[in-house]
Scaffold this active site. Structure first.
Site, PDB file in Angstrom:
ATOM      1  N   CYS A 196      -5.570  66.460  49.388  1.00  0.00           N
ATOM      2  CA  CYS A 196      -6.694  67.173  48.764  1.00  0.00           C
ATOM      3  C   CYS A 196      -7.839  66.195  48.467  1.00  0.00           C
ATOM      4  CB  CYS A 196      -6.215  67.905  47.506  1.00  0.00           C
ATOM      5  SG  CYS A 196      -7.380  69.155  46.942  1.00  0.00           S
ATOM      6  N   HIS A 242      -1.160  70.914  48.921  1.00  0.00           N
ATOM      7  CA  HIS A 242      -0.478  70.013  47.979  1.00  0.00           C
ATOM      8  C   HIS A 242       1.040  70.070  48.172  1.00  0.00           C
ATOM      9  CE1 HIS A 242      -3.779  68.916  45.124  1.00  0.00           C
ATOM     10  NE2 HIS A 242      -4.326  69.986  45.641  1.00  0.00           N
ATOM     11  N   GLU A 297       3.269  68.230  46.947  1.00  0.00           N
ATOM     12  CA  GLU A 297       3.994  67.954  45.693  1.00  0.00           C
ATOM     13  C   GLU A 297       4.173  69.213  44.849  1.00  0.00           C
ATOM     14  OE1 GLU A 297       0.906  67.257  46.245  1.00  0.00           O
ATOM     15  OE2 GLU A 297      -0.319  67.513  44.443  1.00  0.00           O
TER      16      GLU A 297
END
Lengths: 116, 220
Positions: B87, B195, B197
């Protein structure tokens, strides 16, 4: 304010006739007001500009086209002459102020005071 | 050997702890690096996490690329080290010219925070080397400036070099060629808007992000 004037004020000299500086001659350093107009490059879609353009007729503003949204940065550059100030501003654009993949810039320069 | 990953914190980064957590979930060890650090240490890979580095002032990533650690990141990348930008990290990598192109405001001018369906378009990257091309992943996006732009020539080179890593199934932001992530020619520098994560545990609704991050385990 010109650099020599600053020097005079700092020394607190009251008798200008004793000063060796000739104020009628161009001084070494001048201040220039610089405006960098950052624009989206031609051909790159501008959704923000389009949204504004589409809103204008509803407010009674007809006949407006090609709305493009950019940004402007204003600062003062101290340099020997306008050309040097322009070169510095352009170098700043290339290195930092614009992303050439999506943006270009127009540099506007106005001398402050009686700079040439 | 356990892969050691350095996660760089800029002023305004806000996903670094999530990245550390996710990396540890997949079996790597992770440590935070500060943007003014002068040494990457003995890391096997570097992640630039999401957030708003330096407030995103001027442009996203424009200030962060001049953070002192970025010289070390560039050197590490040129030596073949794995560098992943997520990002805002992707935006920083483009500003730093470690990846081509730029990320601009989403086409619909909306901040997008939603799950996205992705397709692995290339196995030529350090994140996707273990995944077959055509694999579908579901990973969230969370951005305002994720609209990938590049010149036609750059796009051609990305395609020729098999450097388009991830594409959106339903393009949410106007990115050229549905691009969600790209890599450099040798595949060791990767940038992606989604993302991973945030999709690293079943409690988060998907573990597909963990599948991606497991790619880094080959760096150890």
């Amino acid at each position: 304010m010109r650099s020599s004037q600053v020097a005079i004020l700092l020394t607190g000299h009251s008798d200008y006739s004793q000063m060796s500086i000739d104020l009628s001659q161009p001084l070494d350093l001048c201040e220039f007001s610089v405006t960098v107009e950052v624009r989206l490059r031609e051909g790159i879609a501008d959704p923000e500009g389009l949204t504004i353009q589409q809103a204008l007729p509803a407010l009674g503003f007809e006949g407006v086209s090609n709305v493009r949204v950019g940004k402007a940065l204003r600062f003062v550059v101290t340099a020997h002459d306008e050309n040097a100030a322009r070169q510095q501003a352009q170098a700043m654009c290339e290195r930092f102020l614009i992303n050439p993949v999506i943006e270009d810039a127009v540099v506007h320069i106005v001398a402050l005071g009686d700079c040439k | 050997m356990t892969t050691k990953v350095g996660v760089i914190v800029f002023p305004g980064s806000n996903c670094e702890q999530d990245v550390v957590e996710a990396l540890e979930t997949v079996g790597a060890t992770a440590k935070l690096l500060w943007h003014k650090d002068t040494d990457l240490g003995d890391v096997d890979a570097v992640v630039l996490p999401g957030g708003f580095a330096h407030g995103d002032y001027l442009r996203t990533g424009a200030m962060a690329r001049f953070s002192p650690i970025m010289d070390l990141v560039a050197k590490f990348a040129y030596q073949g080290g794995a560098v992943v930008g997520i990002c805002n990290g992707f935006q920083i990598l483009t500003e730093a010219k470690l990846l081509p192109g730029a990320l601009y405001k989403n086409k619909g001018l909306k901040f997008l925070c939603q799950p996205s369906s992705l397709r692995v378009a290339s196995s030529n990257s350090v994140l996707t080397g273990h995944l077959a091309e055509g694999t579908y992943l579901r990973i969230p996006i969370n951005h305002f400036e994720g609209n990938y732009l590049c010149s036609p020539q750059t796009l051609h080179e990305l395609q020729e070099n098999n450097s388009i890593v991830l594409t959106y199934v339903d393009n949410p932001n106007g990115s050229v060629a549905d691009i969600a992530g790209i890599c450099n020619k040798s595949g060791n520098v990767v940038g992606l808007m989604p993302h991973p994560e945030r999709a690293a545990h079943w409690l988060l609704g998907s573990t597909d992000g963990a599948r991606l991050l497991k790619g880094l385990l080959s760096c150890g």
